[in-house]
Design an enzyme around this catalytic site. Structure first.
Site, PDB file in Angstrom:
ATOM      1  CG  ASP A   4      -1.905   1.079   1.279  1.00 46.71           C
ATOM      2  OD1 ASP A   4      -2.316   1.556   0.207  1.00 46.71           O
ATOM      3  OD2 ASP A   4      -2.289   1.490   2.391  1.00 46.71           O
ATOM      4  CD  GLU A   6      -3.336   8.152   0.518  1.00 50.73           C
ATOM      5  OE1 GLU A   6      -3.842   8.930   1.342  1.00 50.73           O
ATOM      6  OE2 GLU A   6      -3.894   7.795  -0.531  1.00 50.73           O
TER       7      GLU A   6
END
Length: 199
Positions: A4, A6
């Site tokens: 991922d 953020e």
């Protein structure tokens, strides 16, 4: 390897926008709401109500820096393996930030923006894109290691050959007790090192 963006390498963009504008409701993320469509529909409604333009969001994004230690761990990962960032952010948000991470490969979505800079919609590249990307890589006979911090990362983590959470909320740890957890980059590096040894 897939990860991922953020909350793993960068601050949460919408949280940063909330802090800069004082719009508290924009602080909700995929760490809080598991249904991404519900979350994004709510965000765009708040954006319209407050007359926020894409430039307002770009002004916030321009002030963001990678999380402390993020560039070092990402550089190390890229020396040890290939990595693709799988994110539910948008090209219009992430593009200015990729230079600060030395341009890793990023798969994400995009926005519909009118001539006045209003964000009028969002376009999902494909439903459940993170898990589907993992399955596609496995179909190419790659051994996939995946990590992320939010509800929208669970699908790719479970689909991977080896998956783990990185500094997730307590609710995720409780709901998925069998998924290993790294609380910081030191632990993440150690767990990745172990995972790479058993490919």
């Amino acid at each position: 390897m897939v990860a991922d963006l953020e909350g793993v390498f960068l601050p949460e963009i919408w949280v940063s926008v909330a802090e800069k504008t004082g719009i508290e409701d924009l602080k909700l993320t995929t760490r809080d709401i598991s249904d991404y469509d519900v979350l994004m529909t709510r965000r765009l409604s708040i954006v319209r109500e407050n007359n926020l333009k894409i430039q307002d969001i770009h002004n916030v994004i321009s002030t963001l820096e990678p999380l402390d230690g993020a560039l070092d761990i990402l550089t190390w990962i890229r020396e040890e393996s290939q990595i693709i960032i799988l994110s539910d952010t948008f090209e219009e948000f992430a593009k200015p930030l990729m230079a600060k991470l030395n341009f890793p490969t990023l798969f994400c979505h995009n926005l519909t923006i009118d001539g006045q800079g209003n964000i009028t919609g969002y376009n999902i590249r494909i439903e459940n894109q993170k898990a589907k990307a993992v399955n596609a890589l496995k179909g190419l006979n790659y051994h996939v290691i995946a990590f992320g911090d939010s509800y929208n990362d669970v699908g790719m983590i479970l689909a991977a050959d080896q998956g783990l959470f990185f500094n997730p909320p307590d609710s995720l740890i409780t709901e998925y007790p069998r998924i290993p957890v790294a609380k910081n980059y030191k632990e993440l590096k150690s767990m990745i090192t172990s995972a790479l040894m058993v490919r």
